[in-house]
Enzyme design. Structure first.
Site, short mmCIF file in Angstrom:
data_model
loop_
_atom_site.label_atom_id
_atom_site.label_comp_id
_atom_site.label_asym_id
_atom_site.label_seq_id
_atom_site.Cartn_x
_atom_site.Cartn_y
_atom_site.Cartn_z
N CYS A 39 0.82 -1.22 0.00
CA CYS A 39 0.00 0.00 0.00
C CYS A 39 0.85 1.27 0.00
O CYS A 39 1.68 1.47 0.89
CB CYS A 39 -0.91 -0.01 1.22
SG CYS A 39 -1.87 1.51 1.43
N TYR A 170 -5.32 5.82 -9.35
CA TYR A 170 -6.53 5.07 -9.00
C TYR A 170 -7.72 5.55 -9.83
O TYR A 170 -8.59 4.77 -10.21
CB TYR A 170 -6.83 5.22 -7.50
CG TYR A 170 -5.93 4.39 -6.62
CD1 TYR A 170 -6.35 3.16 -6.12
CD2 TYR A 170 -4.64 4.83 -6.30
CE1 TYR A 170 -5.52 2.39 -5.31
CE2 TYR A 170 -3.81 4.07 -5.51
CZ TYR A 170 -4.25 2.85 -5.02
OH TYR A 170 -3.42 2.09 -4.23
#
Length: 326
Positions: A39, A170
């Site tokens: 992450c 994203y």
């Protein structure tokens, strides 16, 4: 399906402070930072913790790269449980803090060890507080990641990087329409072009030392070719095809506290293995080669003092080492 990707709000936005402004005081050994190597948002706090030398006072649990709707899971730990918190799923710590918790179970998350409750998952505030509230526990020679004279510039630049780059990849990957994807793709590469121009004659983004602005940009750059270029269709160019940003990213990768936090295998396992709406087969690519991260970058010629008046951090804890590049 939503046309444009919108990041879900954080669920536990508390602060850990030394000045009495929150119910959670800075205290050595009281908390555990839970992260995942995959992450980028968690990677930011891992880097800050390393640079500031907070390992002796803030332990770190590492969730594995795979998860499902139940949340991040400690599937790389013996018995599939975090050795300190004793939990298999990070969701358990969220639900201890907020019974019936119904928001995102995200990393990084700081958990109070004694109660097993999540204290905060507000990564941006956490980074700032680690740098400004935990100063009594910083190592000797720790850098100033938020120099007072440059804080406004750091925040302004970081906001642009967040919207167009950190979150921009994203927006490309989870776009629900061609138009939404096209807008995100254009904004992403326009911002990368502007950053490339900014970094052409300066070693770091703000001032002449590493600041939080560099940390925030770098965590996306280091994942770019391994995940975002192919998986998220952020594919006008690879990072390795953008000379200034590629050299800048290698410079930081080779700086203690940055590259020694990266596990490319786990990054690819997470993105390609978890996002089944984008990659239904779950097949994880073998490439790209990673040996190029250790090649000379030449940016020392631009000057700059990586750690300002401070010093590099020591080697990572043995239990926190990542695999060598291949």
């Amino acid at each position: 399906m939503a046309q444009e990707f919108v990041r879900a709000p954080l669920g536990v936005q508390e602060r850990i402070t030394a000045d009495g402004s929150s119910p959670w005081p800075v205290e050595a050994g009281r908390y555990r930072l839970v992260v995942a190597r995959a992450c980028p948002w968690a990677n930011r706090t891992v880097i800050v913790r390393r640079l500031l030398g907070l390992e002796p006072v803030l332990s770190m649990g590492i969730a594995g790269p795979l998860h499902d709707e139940r949340s991040w899971r400690f599937h790389n730990d013996p018995g599939d449980r975090d050795p300190v918190l004793g939990i298999e799923w990070l969701r358990d710590a969220y639900e201890k803090a907020i019974p019936g918790y119904d928001k995102g179970v995200t990393v990084p998350a700081v958990v109070e060890v004694a109660s097993g409750k999540v204290v905060t998952n507000a990564y941006k505030e956490l980074e700032f507080d680690l740098a400004t509230q935990w100063t009594a526990h910083h190592r000797e020679g720790a850098p100033d990641l938020f120099p007072e004279a440059h804080r406004d510039e750091i925040e302004a630049l970081s906001e642009q990087v967040f919207h167009d780059v950190n979150n921009g990849v994203y927006k490309c990957g989870f776009a629900g329409s061609q138009a939404a994807y096209d807008r995100a793709h254009e904004a992403l590469f326009a911002r990368l072009d502007a950053l490339s121009e900014r970094l052409a004659d300066r070693r770091y983004l703000v001032g002449d030392t590493i600041t939080e602005a560099d940390v925030r940009l770098w965590v996306t750059l280091v994942r770019f070719d391994a995940a975002y270029h192919g998986h998220f269709k952020a594919n006008r160019q690879k990072l390795t095809e953008m000379p200034v940003l590629w050299a800048y990213a290698r410079d930081l990768f080779q700086t203690p506290g940055f590259g020694d936090t990266i596990d490319f295998a786990q990054i690819k396992q997470h993105y390609y293995g978890v996002h089944r709406t984008i990659n239904p087969t779950g097949i994880v690519p073998r490439g790209p080669l990673t040996s190029g991260w250790l090649t000379p970058h030449g940016r020392e010629a631009l000057g700059g003092r990586p750690f300002g008046d401070g010093t590099p951090p020591g080697p990572p804890l043995e239990s926190e080492c990542v695999p060598p590049l291949t």
